[in-house]
Write an enzyme that holds these catalytic residues in place. Structure first.
Site, PDB file in Angstrom:
ATOM      1  N   ALA A  77      43.083  40.624  46.706  1.00  0.00           N
ATOM      2  CA  ALA A  77      43.560  41.933  47.134  1.00  0.00           C
ATOM      3  C   ALA A  77      43.450  42.144  48.646  1.00  0.00           C
ATOM      4  O   ALA A  77      44.193  42.933  49.215  1.00  0.00           O
ATOM      5  CB  ALA A  77      42.814  43.040  46.400  1.00  0.00           C
ATOM      6  N   THR A  78      42.556  41.438  49.298  1.00  0.00           N
ATOM      7  CA  THR A  78      42.492  41.561  50.757  1.00  0.00           C
ATOM      8  C   THR A  78      43.833  41.128  51.355  1.00  0.00           C
ATOM      9  O   THR A  78      44.414  41.826  52.197  1.00  0.00           O
ATOM     10  CB  THR A  78      41.340  40.701  51.322  1.00  0.00           C
ATOM     11  OG1 THR A  78      40.110  41.205  50.796  1.00  0.00           O
ATOM     12  CG2 THR A  78      41.311  40.741  52.840  1.00  0.00           C
ATOM     13  N   ASN A 157      35.877  52.147  45.396  1.00  0.00           N
ATOM     14  CA  ASN A 157      34.968  51.074  45.016  1.00  0.00           C
ATOM     15  C   ASN A 157      33.500  51.456  45.140  1.00  0.00           C
ATOM     16  O   ASN A 157      32.632  50.718  44.702  1.00  0.00           O
ATOM     17  CB  ASN A 157      35.255  49.814  45.838  1.00  0.00           C
ATOM     18  CG  ASN A 157      35.382  50.092  47.311  1.00  0.00           C
ATOM     19  OD1 ASN A 157      36.257  50.850  47.744  1.00  0.00           O
ATOM     20  ND2 ASN A 157      34.501  49.510  48.099  1.00  0.00           N
ATOM     21  N   GLN A 185      40.169  48.630  41.814  1.00  0.00           N
ATOM     22  CA  GLN A 185      39.044  49.128  41.002  1.00  0.00           C
ATOM     23  C   GLN A 185      39.504  49.829  39.734  1.00  0.00           C
ATOM     24  O   GLN A 185      38.748  49.931  38.769  1.00  0.00           O
ATOM     25  CB  GLN A 185      38.168  50.072  41.845  1.00  0.00           C
ATOM     26  CG  GLN A 185      37.424  49.373  42.970  1.00  0.00           C
ATOM     27  CD  GLN A 185      36.307  48.458  42.478  1.00  0.00           C
ATOM     28  OE1 GLN A 185      35.814  48.589  41.355  1.00  0.00           O
ATOM     29  NE2 GLN A 185      35.909  47.520  43.314  1.00  0.00           N
ATOM     30  N   SER A 205      43.661  42.572  42.013  1.00  0.00           N
ATOM     31  CA  SER A 205      42.785  41.416  42.182  1.00  0.00           C
ATOM     32  C   SER A 205      42.257  40.985  40.822  1.00  0.00           C
ATOM     33  O   SER A 205      41.947  41.821  39.977  1.00  0.00           O
ATOM     34  CB  SER A 205      41.615  41.763  43.112  1.00  0.00           C
ATOM     35  OG  SER A 205      40.801  40.625  43.303  1.00  0.00           O
ATOM     36  N   ALA A 206      42.149  39.666  40.613  1.00  0.00           N
ATOM     37  CA  ALA A 206      41.706  39.160  39.310  1.00  0.00           C
ATOM     38  C   ALA A 206      40.200  39.282  39.110  1.00  0.00           C
ATOM     39  O   ALA A 206      39.736  39.585  38.015  1.00  0.00           O
ATOM     40  CB  ALA A 206      42.139  37.701  39.147  1.00  0.00           C
ATOM     41  N   HIS A 207      39.425  39.075  40.201  1.00  0.00           N
ATOM     42  CA  HIS A 207      37.974  38.922  39.969  1.00  0.00           C
ATOM     43  C   HIS A 207      37.234  40.235  39.738  1.00  0.00           C
ATOM     44  O   HIS A 207      36.044  40.222  39.436  1.00  0.00           O
ATOM     45  CB  HIS A 207      37.326  38.111  41.102  1.00  0.00           C
ATOM     46  CG  HIS A 207      37.059  38.851  42.378  1.00  0.00           C
ATOM     47  ND1 HIS A 207      35.838  39.437  42.646  1.00  0.00           N
ATOM     48  CD2 HIS A 207      37.837  39.082  43.458  1.00  0.00           C
ATOM     49  CE1 HIS A 207      35.880  39.983  43.858  1.00  0.00           C
ATOM     50  NE2 HIS A 207      37.085  39.796  44.371  1.00  0.00           N
ATOM     51  N   THR A 247      51.464  26.819  48.240  1.00  0.00           N
ATOM     52  CA  THR A 247      51.476  26.368  46.848  1.00  0.00           C
ATOM     53  C   THR A 247      50.689  27.342  45.987  1.00  0.00           C
ATOM     54  O   THR A 247      49.587  27.756  46.351  1.00  0.00           O
ATOM     55  CB  THR A 247      50.856  24.960  46.760  1.00  0.00           C
ATOM     56  OG1 THR A 247      51.621  24.095  47.604  1.00  0.00           O
ATOM     57  CG2 THR A 247      50.875  24.439  45.336  1.00  0.00           C
ATOM     58  N   CYS A 335      31.053  44.643  50.629  1.00  0.00           N
ATOM     59  CA  CYS A 335      31.812  44.285  51.826  1.00  0.00           C
ATOM     60  C   CYS A 335      31.279  44.981  53.069  1.00  0.00           C
ATOM     61  O   CYS A 335      31.564  44.589  54.183  1.00  0.00           O
ATOM     62  CB  CYS A 335      33.276  44.660  51.651  1.00  0.00           C
ATOM     63  SG  CYS A 335      33.822  44.506  49.980  1.00  0.00           S
TER      64      CYS A 335
END
Ligand SMILES: *Cc1c(COP(=O)(O)O)cnc(C)c1O
Length: 396
Positions: A77-78, A157, A185, A205-207, A247, A335
């Site tokens: 996401a960054t 967040n 979030q 974002s996945a994580h 890639t 962060c």
């Protein structure tokens, strides 16, 4: 000293989440047998990888009510926030050079805004209410004839407050202003929908939703007139319609897709209600055992797994230290920890120093249960008692 084996308890799901075992299983073949490059369409290796990417794209899109073609995969996401904010503003610079955001955005939005200022853009940071919510009227008042982009997150967040995304989206749409929303979030925790939100660009974002680190996406609306254009931030082989060369992270995308599928199932099967009940149990427990517990930000609307409190006369860093690392909670956003100035979000809510330095963020998740919550209440109550006793002894 007697050593007891303590159960590790993870309550920091706003920083990251564990990869769901089903996500890991889905990913594994793409590290070994199915290693093809999805751009190599001349052979089966490439075509197999391309099919997997398409499947992942479809699943991620479905979670936010989008079309697969509207999903651009990124490294997280960054990167999505940078592509959205810088990419949209720069490509719209001919129409105007004014950007509106809020004071409680993630640094991945605030820092690109600062870099736009160095390029000659003007940025208005709309103040939030003490509740942690953006007032749509206040935001509307900040818009100008030369405003080209608005960026407001779906859920914060730190304090977990959920913004009125649909109202903000409507205001932007009426005026033809591009609306970007960082939904990291909110994703998988509450329903997120690009149509209901009237969103043009959305960062994912996945994580933060039981997927792997290092993969994210930017939703880019296709049916927008005039057509939405973005200046790519990574140039090269032209992957992702030229918006993000490089890639593709095939195992990551497969995991992201599976995580999105599981998140949709969890939303439909009562997981938010379960988390809300655990969160309420945590707050009730803390209030019963510790005096001076105050909630930061509005109680509602708030992410079901989020609790953010300040505990009077108990410095957060001291408490976290005395918990010994076995209970994962945070004194702020991961962060922001490098800075040490205290959270910009809590400052933006207008909280005084003593509330900022005694603030604790709890982020509950999929594998937490009531027993863990009760242990955390007990250990924290003991830590507060100890911290207050020591502070009392030091000052007398
Ligand atoms: C974690 C987070 C990000 C950054 O996401 P990465 O995928 O780790 O780069 C951006 N915005 C918000 C609101 C976040 O919580």
């Amino acid at each position: 000293m007697a050593m007891t084996v303590r159960r590790l308890i993870y309550l920091d799901h706003h920083a990251t989440t564990p990869v769901d075992p089903a996500v890991l299983s889905a990913m594994l073949p793409y590290f070994s047998d199915r290693f093809g490059n999805p751009s190599s369409r001349q052979h089966v290796f490439g075509r197999e990888a391309e099919r997997a990417v398409t499947e992942g794209r479809t699943l991620v899109a479905a979670l936010v009510g989008a079309q697969a073609e509207e999903i651009v995969f990124t490294s997280g996401a960054t990167e999505s926030d940078n592509l959205a904010v810088r990419g949209a503003a720069r490509s719209l610079a001919g129409r105007g050079r004014h950007v509106v955001t809020s004071t409680i955005e993630h640094p991945a939005v605030l820092e690109p805004c600062r870099s736009l200022e160095r390029e000659g853009f003007e940025v208005t940071r709309v103040e939030v209410e003490p509740t942690g919510l953006v007032d749509p009227e206040r935001l509307a008042a900040a818009l100008r004839a030369d405003t080209v982009l608005v960026s407001v997150m779906a859920a914060n967040n730190e304090v977990g407050t959920i913004q009125p995304v649909g109202e903000i989206g409507s205001i932007c749409r009426e005026r033809g202003i591009v609306f970007h929303c960082d939904a990291v979030q909110a994703l998988g925790r509450v329903p997120v929908d690009v149509e209901a939100g009237r969103v043009d660009l959305m960062s994912l974002s996945a994580h933060k939703m039981y997927g792997p680190k290092g993969v994210g996406a930017l939703y880019v609306r296709r049916d927008r007139k005039p057509r939405l254009r973005l200046e790519p931030q990574a140039q090269g082989g032209g992957q992702e319609k030229g918006l993000r060369s490089g890639t593709l992270n095939v195992p990551g995308i497969v995991g992201f897709g599976e995580a999105a599928r599981l998140a949709g199932d969890a939303l439909a099967s009562g997981e938010p209600q379960r988390l809300r009940a655990l969160r309420d149990r945590l707050l009730a427990g803390l209030r019963a055992r510790i005096d001076g517990v105050v909630l930061n930000g509005a109680a509602e609307p708030r992410l079901p797994g989020n609790l953010h409190v300040s505990i009077a006369r108990a410095e957060a860093e001291t408490l976290i230290l005395s918990l010994g690392g076995g209970i994962a909670i945070s004194s702020g956003a991961a962060c922001a920890e490098a800075g040490g100035k205290g959270s910009h979000v809590l400052r933006a809510l207008g909280l005084p120093d003593e509330r900022v330095y005694t603030a604790l963020r709890f982020g509950l998740g999929r594998y937490n249960d009531a027993e863990e919550i009760d242990i955390v209440v007990e250990e924290l109550a003991a830590a507060v008692k100890e911290a207050r006793a020591r502070a009392g002894a030091a000052s007398s």
